[in-house]
Design a protein around this motif. Sequence first.
Motif, mmCIF file in Angstrom:
data_model
loop_
_atom_site.group_PDB
_atom_site.id
_atom_site.type_symbol
_atom_site.label_atom_id
_atom_site.label_comp_id
_atom_site.label_asym_id
_atom_site.label_seq_id
_atom_site.Cartn_x
_atom_site.Cartn_y
_atom_site.Cartn_z
ATOM 1 N N THR A 1 1.045 -0.916 -0.275
ATOM 2 C CA THR A 1 -0.180 0.111 -0.583
ATOM 3 C C THR A 1 0.536 1.497 0.253
ATOM 4 O O THR A 1 0.872 2.393 -0.358
ATOM 5 N N GLU A 2 2.113 0.923 0.647
ATOM 6 C CA GLU A 2 2.798 2.402 1.165
ATOM 7 C C GLU A 2 3.416 2.684 -0.612
ATOM 8 O O GLU A 2 3.772 3.882 -0.815
ATOM 9 N N PHE A 3 3.288 1.959 -1.739
ATOM 10 C CA PHE A 3 3.497 2.600 -3.104
ATOM 11 C C PHE A 3 1.866 3.074 -4.203
ATOM 12 O O PHE A 3 2.786 2.873 -4.777
ATOM 13 N N THR A 4 1.019 2.593 -3.526
ATOM 14 C CA THR A 4 -0.229 2.950 -4.093
ATOM 15 C C THR A 4 0.288 4.757 -4.655
ATOM 16 O O THR A 4 -0.087 5.303 -3.987
ATOM 17 N N PHE A 5 -0.005 4.429 -6.150
ATOM 18 C CA PHE A 5 -0.435 5.522 -7.077
ATOM 19 C C PHE A 5 -0.764 5.717 -7.663
ATOM 20 O O PHE A 5 -0.778 5.728 -9.568
ATOM 21 N N SER B 1 21.746 7.233 -2.905
ATOM 22 C CA SER B 1 21.650 6.225 -3.631
ATOM 23 C C SER B 1 20.235 6.071 -2.472
ATOM 24 O O SER B 1 19.891 5.954 -1.308
ATOM 25 N N GLY B 2 18.923 5.597 -3.588
ATOM 26 C CA GLY B 2 18.346 4.922 -2.382
ATOM 27 C C GLY B 2 16.561 4.970 -3.374
ATOM 28 O O GLY B 2 16.742 4.096 -4.774
ATOM 29 N N SER B 3 15.683 4.953 -2.403
ATOM 30 C CA SER B 3 14.421 4.889 -3.529
ATOM 31 C C SER B 3 13.418 5.648 -3.761
ATOM 32 O O SER B 3 12.824 6.590 -5.071
ATOM 33 N N GLY B 4 13.421 6.427 -2.482
ATOM 34 C CA GLY B 4 12.700 7.805 -2.642
ATOM 35 C C GLY B 4 10.944 7.687 -2.411
ATOM 36 O O GLY B 4 10.729 6.827 -2.494
ATOM 37 N N SER B 5 10.771 8.765 -2.230
ATOM 38 C CA SER B 5 9.543 8.967 -2.353
ATOM 39 C C SER B 5 8.646 10.308 -2.137
ATOM 40 O O SER B 5 9.584 11.598 -2.195
ATOM 41 N N ARG C 1 2.766 10.166 2.236
ATOM 42 C CA ARG C 1 4.059 9.399 1.663
ATOM 43 C C ARG C 1 4.120 8.615 0.536
ATOM 44 O O ARG C 1 3.340 7.293 1.496
ATOM 45 N N ILE C 2 4.317 8.890 -0.288
ATOM 46 C CA ILE C 2 3.905 6.998 -1.823
ATOM 47 C C ILE C 2 5.171 7.363 -2.020
ATOM 48 O O ILE C 2 6.136 8.454 -2.379
ATOM 49 N N HIS C 3 5.234 5.953 -1.697
ATOM 50 C CA HIS C 3 7.346 5.199 -2.038
ATOM 51 C C HIS C 3 7.227 4.986 -3.649
ATOM 52 O O HIS C 3 5.637 4.856 -4.851
ATOM 53 N N LEU C 4 8.288 5.454 -3.941
ATOM 54 C CA LEU C 4 8.272 5.310 -5.312
ATOM 55 C C LEU C 4 9.443 4.267 -6.678
ATOM 56 O O LEU C 4 9.660 3.744 -5.283
#
Length: 356
Positions: free
Chosen positions: A33-37, A126-130, A138-141
């Motif tokens: 759910t943290e990635f839901t966009f 470096s990372g993934s980002g949000s 907050r939405i994870h990318l």
Amino acid sequence: MAATANSQIISSTTENSFVKALAESSTLKSIPTEFTFPNDYTCSNPNSLPTVDFSLLISPDPDQRSKTLHELAGACEQWGFFVLVNHGIPESVLKGAISASLEYFDLPAEEKRRYEAKSPSDPIKSGSGSVINTNNHRIHLWRDYVKSYVHPQFHCPHQPTNLRDTVYEFSEKSRKVARTLLQGIGENLGLEKGYIDEALKLDTCFQLYAANYYPPCPQPDQAIGIPPHTDHGLLTFLIHNGVAGLQIQHNGEWFDTNSPPNSILVNTGDHLEIFSNGRYKSVKHRAVVNTEATRISVVLSNGAAPDAVVGPARELVERDGRALYHSMKFIDYVETMTSNLRMGKTSLDCIKIQDE
């Protein structure tokens, strides 16, 4: 059980800051759910983006050069994106940048975690980002990234061992191409010869390398690689591994981009819009994902010198009667933009001078 597994995976991924491990999990059936966009990533296909032939821009034939300058002006004014061909950067350099960047993402998580960002001014990140959406969530990318400042001081991860030399060569050759394009842009804007170099301090220009890794996603219509945004800087150069995913907004519609092998996608950034006093637009674009193939893109963002105060060119303000943007030190703009990743209002919107 699937929800529990996803919850465990996202907990691990958030801790490790990388999406690659999540995407490669055999238990992943849907996105956490943290990635839901939610997004409609289908869009129109343009007939073709404008193409600029760099070899003709530097041609001794005045007619060929004049025609190419006209094409460059039209691309910057009407699309904010163009395909650059015959740019003189060897294909081996472009392929090497993609290959070495891909090797970086294959490194163990512990090595990549050395560069987790602690502040916007960190020279390597470096990372993934949000992002923070309009509801303050907050939405994870759905991507992993590595970024480093490569000019005027050169920074690069130590591993893989071939990344440093490859990025250095690509950035050095790209700066020369970008500077020639900017000189042509200055000519198109009717500015005095050398004005753009002096005003933006191009001898010590800021340049950022970024590689983005977008693994396959089980629900591409429910996740996003990078949401709609504009780029800081003057000109952004982008190459990729041949997997589609970059979409641009043009006249209110979204379009897929296509570029032939050995070409470079170029887009006009926020600072070119500012410097041109609005004549050239910094265009919104986004990165979407798919279910089947990993996409990797390598970006070089070419800007003014970190200490250059960028505002509308003096001659253009005189012609227009007023400045449309506030002036701001280049590096302050970059760090403000990267530390405020929110959906909606952009940094460019914030420095526009509003009508009374």
